[in-house]
Design a protein around this motif. Structure first.
Motif, PDB file in Angstrom:
ATOM      1  N   UNK A 175      54.452  15.169 -10.875  1.00 20.78           N
ATOM      2  CA  UNK A 175      53.604  14.093 -10.374  1.00 20.78           C
ATOM      3  C   UNK A 175      52.985  13.268 -11.474  1.00 20.78           C
ATOM      4  N   UNK A 176      52.661  13.914 -12.599  1.00 19.03           N
ATOM      5  CA  UNK A 176      52.025  13.178 -13.692  1.00 19.03           C
ATOM      6  C   UNK A 176      52.995  12.186 -14.323  1.00 19.03           C
ATOM      7  N   UNK A 177      54.241  12.595 -14.492  1.00 20.63           N
ATOM      8  CA  UNK A 177      55.235  11.683 -15.055  1.00 20.63           C
ATOM      9  C   UNK A 177      55.501  10.515 -14.107  1.00 20.63           C
ATOM     10  N   UNK A 214      44.939  13.756  -7.801  1.00 23.92           N
ATOM     11  CA  UNK A 214      46.179  14.526  -7.909  1.00 23.92           C
ATOM     12  C   UNK A 214      45.860  15.979  -8.247  1.00 23.92           C
ATOM     13  N   UNK A 215      46.460  16.898  -7.540  1.00 19.95           N
ATOM     14  CA  UNK A 215      46.205  18.318  -7.770  1.00 19.95           C
ATOM     15  C   UNK A 215      46.904  18.781  -9.045  1.00 19.95           C
ATOM     16  N   UNK A 216      46.385  19.832  -9.680  1.00 18.46           N
ATOM     17  CA  UNK A 216      47.039  20.369 -10.883  1.00 18.46           C
ATOM     18  C   UNK A 216      48.496  20.742 -10.639  1.00 18.46           C
ATOM     19  N   UNK A 217      48.790  21.274  -9.460  1.00 16.06           N
ATOM     20  CA  UNK A 217      50.160  21.674  -9.162  1.00 16.06           C
ATOM     21  C   UNK A 217      51.083  20.470  -9.062  1.00 16.06           C
ATOM     22  N   UNK A 265      60.039  12.858 -20.710  1.00 15.93           N
ATOM     23  CA  UNK A 265      61.012  13.373 -19.748  1.00 15.93           C
ATOM     24  C   UNK A 265      61.899  14.445 -20.381  1.00 15.93           C
ATOM     25  N   UNK A 266      62.303  14.198 -21.614  1.00 19.01           N
ATOM     26  CA  UNK A 266      63.179  15.144 -22.303  1.00 19.01           C
ATOM     27  C   UNK A 266      62.435  16.439 -22.620  1.00 19.01           C
ATOM     28  N   UNK A 267      61.246  16.334 -23.169  1.00 18.90           N
ATOM     29  CA  UNK A 267      60.498  17.530 -23.567  1.00 18.90           C
ATOM     30  C   UNK A 267      60.078  18.374 -22.366  1.00 18.90           C
TER      31      UNK A 267
END
Length: 359
Positions: free
Chosen positions: A178-180, A169-172, A222-224
């Motif tokens: 994408x990380x979530x 997965x790219x940093x962007x 998700x909130x933060x």
């Protein structure tokens, strides 16, 4: 189960287990498939004979920790100084009562995977179960162990796959959500695997509370990450999620987060025109009378420190603004001033403040 302040649910190191878990399937087939007991290694090429240890000091170690003399020798160094109270429970019919203590017991021994072989660890667990349980609870406990080990073995593959996916997965993509999304997928697949390999009652006893906390943590992320919310709005939503958790878990979380909550609510109060008395009332509401006094003392200490720093920075600025001296002489005078006003530890803090202060 009491392990001298060790949080046993965090002891199992999956990355290390992956190295030796390849022997698990053959071990389970040999020792759990057709027999309710593990009688010790016999004609299995994956197992090495383990000789009983007769050294008195080593025997005493297992006696004190486990409550019996283990035939497999002293426990690994990481378990020294711990205590393992027997928390296995049976009902009036002699059947095993399924609780998270069973998982804690397994993890207690499995946490030593970097110190001794998986074969030895499983034999130690079998010895423990055999010492404290009788049929039918004994066979039930060993069946659960077989399920648990097989689940961990399969989880290894999932962790490897998810690790590869995260690496690609790219940093962007990570920044753009994408990380979530990755975390949600990982949680869902892991939970499904737990349900697949473990009996429903075992699954719920072992992981129900953990999954509640995981869901809360994910919702908090998700909130933060929602930039459309203010700090106070984020706090309110997180508090709302906390209120859905069991009381004990909620209180534990609150203890770790209440200081951050106070900071946010204090900033909001001051931004809305609140005064110091209202700040004290907020502190009293959240922490009680005794804590308010400690906050007052801390405020006084901070005010005194700020006054000392402000005075020093003013004097330092006057020195550095002296156009008639060379830079070397100016720096020497500043060093002398700093040393005269602050002790050695304070000077470290002062130098850090200087680096962030415009002259």
């Amino acid at each position: 189960m009491n392990e001298k302040k060790i949080t046993i649910t965090h002891l199992l190191i999956l990355s290390i287990i992956a190295i030796v878990f390849v022997v698990t399937v053959s071990f389970i087939n040999s020792h759990f498939g057709k027999s309710s007991e593990i009688s010790g290694p016999k004609n299995n090429k994956n197992l090495s004979p383990i000789n009983p240890i007769s050294n008195n000091s080593k025997v005493a170690t297992t006696q004190d920790t486990l409550g019996y003399q283990s035939q497999y020798g002293s426990l690994p160094d990481s378990l020294k100084g711990t205590t393992l109270d027997n928390a296995l429970q049976v009902d009036e019919d002699g059947k095993l009562i399924i609780t998270s203590d069973i998982k804690d017991l397994f993890d207690y021994f499995l946490s030593t995977i970097s110190e001794e072989s998986l074969d030895t660890i499983l034999l130690r667990i079998d010895e423990y179960l055999t010492h404290y349980l009788q049929e039918p609870a004994l066979s039930e406990s060993k069946r659960i162990l077989a399920q648990y080990v097989e689940f961990k073995y399969s989880l290894m593959d999932l962790e490897q796959e998810m690790g590869d996916e995260l690496t690609q997965m790219s940093p962007q993509d990570k920044i753009n959500g994408g990380y979530l999304t990755f975390l949600r997928k990982q949680m869902d697949q892991r939970n499904a695997m737990r349900e697949q390999y473990l009996d429903l009652e075992v699954y719920e006893a072992f992981y129900e509370e953990e999954q509640l906390y995981d869901e809360y943590t994910y919702s908090k992320l998700l909130v933060t990450s929602d930039q459309s919310l203010s700090d106070l709005e984020r706090l309110d939503k997180i508090t709302e999620y906390q209120n859905t958790l069991p009381e004990e878990m909620r209180q534990s979380i609150r203890k770790t987060q209440i200081t951050d909550e106070l900071k946010i609510r204090t900033e909001q109060l001051i931004a809305n025109g609140g005064d110091q008395q209202q700040v004290r009332e907020l502190r009293q509401e959240m922490f009680g009378d005794e804590a308010v006094q400690r906050f007052d003392e801390l405020d006084q200490q901070r005010a005194q420190w700020k006054a000392r720093i402000d005075s020093y920075l003013t004097q330092r600025a006057n020195i550095l603004n002296n156009q008639g001296l060379a830079n070397e002489e100016l720096n020497t005078q500043v060093d002398t001033l700093r040393a005269s006003l602050f002790d050695k530890l304070e000077q470290i803090r002062v130098r850090n403040i200087e680096r962030h202060t415009e002259v």
